[in-house]
Design a protein around this motif. Structure first.
Motif, PDB file in Angstrom:
ATOM      1  N   GLN A 215       0.510 -17.151 -32.172  1.00  0.00           N
ATOM      2  CA  GLN A 215      -0.739 -16.497 -32.552  1.00  0.00           C
ATOM      3  C   GLN A 215      -1.403 -15.821 -31.363  1.00  0.00           C
ATOM      4  O   GLN A 215      -2.167 -14.871 -31.531  1.00  0.00           O
ATOM      5  N   GLU A 216      -1.092 -16.285 -30.159  1.00  0.00           N
ATOM      6  CA  GLU A 216      -1.664 -15.647 -28.969  1.00  0.00           C
ATOM      7  C   GLU A 216      -1.305 -14.168 -28.916  1.00  0.00           C
ATOM      8  O   GLU A 216      -2.129 -13.329 -28.537  1.00  0.00           O
ATOM      9  N   MET A 217      -0.055 -13.836 -29.271  1.00  0.00           N
ATOM     10  CA  MET A 217       0.344 -12.438 -29.223  1.00  0.00           C
ATOM     11  C   MET A 217      -0.353 -11.642 -30.324  1.00  0.00           C
ATOM     12  O   MET A 217      -0.738 -10.487 -30.118  1.00  0.00           O
TER      13      MET A 217
ATOM     14  N   HIS B 284      12.488 -20.236 -28.888  1.00  0.00           N
ATOM     15  CA  HIS B 284      13.302 -20.080 -27.684  1.00  0.00           C
ATOM     16  C   HIS B 284      12.528 -19.769 -26.398  1.00  0.00           C
ATOM     17  O   HIS B 284      13.136 -19.711 -25.328  1.00  0.00           O
ATOM     18  N   ILE B 285      11.224 -19.538 -26.495  1.00  0.00           N
ATOM     19  CA  ILE B 285      10.407 -19.256 -25.317  1.00  0.00           C
ATOM     20  C   ILE B 285       9.364 -20.358 -25.188  1.00  0.00           C
ATOM     21  O   ILE B 285       8.657 -20.677 -26.152  1.00  0.00           O
ATOM     22  N   THR B 286       9.269 -20.950 -24.020  1.00  0.00           N
ATOM     23  CA  THR B 286       8.300 -22.032 -23.822  1.00  0.00           C
ATOM     24  C   THR B 286       6.896 -21.471 -23.591  1.00  0.00           C
ATOM     25  O   THR B 286       6.718 -20.294 -23.239  1.00  0.00           O
ATOM     26  N   ALA B 287       5.914 -22.344 -23.764  1.00  0.00           N
ATOM     27  CA  ALA B 287       4.535 -21.952 -23.499  1.00  0.00           C
ATOM     28  C   ALA B 287       4.367 -21.525 -22.047  1.00  0.00           C
ATOM     29  O   ALA B 287       3.624 -20.580 -21.743  1.00  0.00           O
ATOM     30  N   GLN B 288       5.054 -22.199 -21.121  1.00  0.00           N
ATOM     31  CA  GLN B 288       4.965 -21.852 -19.711  1.00  0.00           C
ATOM     32  C   GLN B 288       5.526 -20.450 -19.456  1.00  0.00           C
ATOM     33  O   GLN B 288       4.945 -19.662 -18.696  1.00  0.00           O
TER      34      GLN B 288
ATOM     35  N   GLY C   4       0.032  -9.958 -16.679  1.00  0.00           N
ATOM     36  CA  GLY C   4      -0.939  -9.029 -17.240  1.00  0.00           C
ATOM     37  C   GLY C   4      -2.295  -9.151 -16.576  1.00  0.00           C
ATOM     38  O   GLY C   4      -2.949  -8.146 -16.266  1.00  0.00           O
ATOM     39  N   ARG C   5      -2.749 -10.387 -16.350  1.00  0.00           N
ATOM     40  CA  ARG C   5      -4.050 -10.588 -15.711  1.00  0.00           C
ATOM     41  C   ARG C   5      -4.079  -9.995 -14.307  1.00  0.00           C
ATOM     42  O   ARG C   5      -5.087  -9.426 -13.886  1.00  0.00           O
TER      43      ARG C   5
ATOM     44  N   TRP D 128       5.715 -17.986 -21.602  1.00  0.00           N
ATOM     45  CA  TRP D 128       4.784 -17.013 -22.166  1.00  0.00           C
ATOM     46  C   TRP D 128       3.566 -16.851 -21.257  1.00  0.00           C
ATOM     47  O   TRP D 128       3.054 -15.748 -21.079  1.00  0.00           O
ATOM     48  N   SER D 129       3.122 -17.942 -20.652  1.00  0.00           N
ATOM     49  CA  SER D 129       1.959 -17.862 -19.758  1.00  0.00           C
ATOM     50  C   SER D 129       2.270 -16.996 -18.546  1.00  0.00           C
ATOM     51  O   SER D 129       1.361 -16.380 -17.975  1.00  0.00           O
TER      52      SER D 129
END
Length: 231
Positions: A17-19, A153-157, A166-167, A159-160
């Protein structure tokens, strides 16, 4: 993570949902800016500067978001989610098409900032609407077909890391404004998700300064005519 990694644990899994929340920024701001630029009075350099500044932020964020996916996510997904190869290939092709349209819009934005003329404004608005069509179709496809692969297949880390890249690309003076753009249409749950990932001092800065700064920014960008001249 090795290619043969098993199912991710609850703590490792990202929240797709973040995306979706991030995509809302581009879905909203690009057509809004096309309308405001088209309505801007020729020769009004103050208004041109306000809109061009905000457009730089949005176009830069979109470009960096896609660059982050290209370099940090797609290679991992190709390695780990072989059945999704066709999806990744399609995402890559869409990114390339969007990059071309985005580059054209960026060049026109720079030209319009310098000239503040009607003809360039109309060309820029047209380019932004073309970008919106390409980006919206891509985001629809991504949310429907790519996010399930990412969740598996992608971890939260990982994605962060895309978010952190981006930041770093956003000027520090614009970070609170972009956070406001992310939170503008967020639900209470989505807002809590984003704010919980921020250090306590940053959350305090958002509540004490960011909310007012973002409100002033949206008023300046979204006003038109005489109201804009007073912003």
């Amino acid at each position: 993570m090795p290619t043969t990694a098993g199912p991710l644990t609850t703590n490792e899994r990202l929240d797709p949902q973040e995306m979706v929340v991030l995509h809302r920024v581009f879905r909203r701001e690009i057509p809004l800016l096309a309308h405001q630029i088209e309505a801007a009075a020729p020769g009004d350099r103050r208004r041109t500067s306000v809109l061009a500044d905000h457009l730089d932020l949005i176009l830069g964020a979109l470009d960096e978001h896609h660059e982050g996916e290209d370099h940090l996510l797609w290679p991992k997904l190709r390695e780990r989610a072989a059945p999704g190869d066709s999806v990744i290939a399609r995402m890559t092709d869409q990114h390339e098409a969007i990059a071309d349209v985005l580059a054209a819009a960026t060049e026109l934005s720079h030209r319009w900032r310098a000239r503040a003329d009607r003809d360039t404004a109309l060309l820029l608005a047209e380019a932004l609407r073309a970008l919106d069509r390409h980006a919206a179709a891509h985001m629809d496809d991504e949310e429907e077909h790519l996010l399930p692969l990412m969740a598996d297949h992608i971890t939260a880390q990982e994605w962060s890391e895309v978010g952190e890249r981006g930041r770093r690309s956003v000027p520090k003076t614009k970070l609170l404004i972009f956070l406001g753009a992310i939170l503008e249409e967020a639900t209470a749950q989505e807002r809590q998700l984003f704010l919980s990932q921020m250090p306590a001092p940053a959350r305090l800065l958002w509540h004490t300064l960011g909310t007012r700064l973002y409100k002033r920014t949206t008023i300046r960008v979204r006003r038109s005519g005489a109201a804009a001249l007073q912003s």
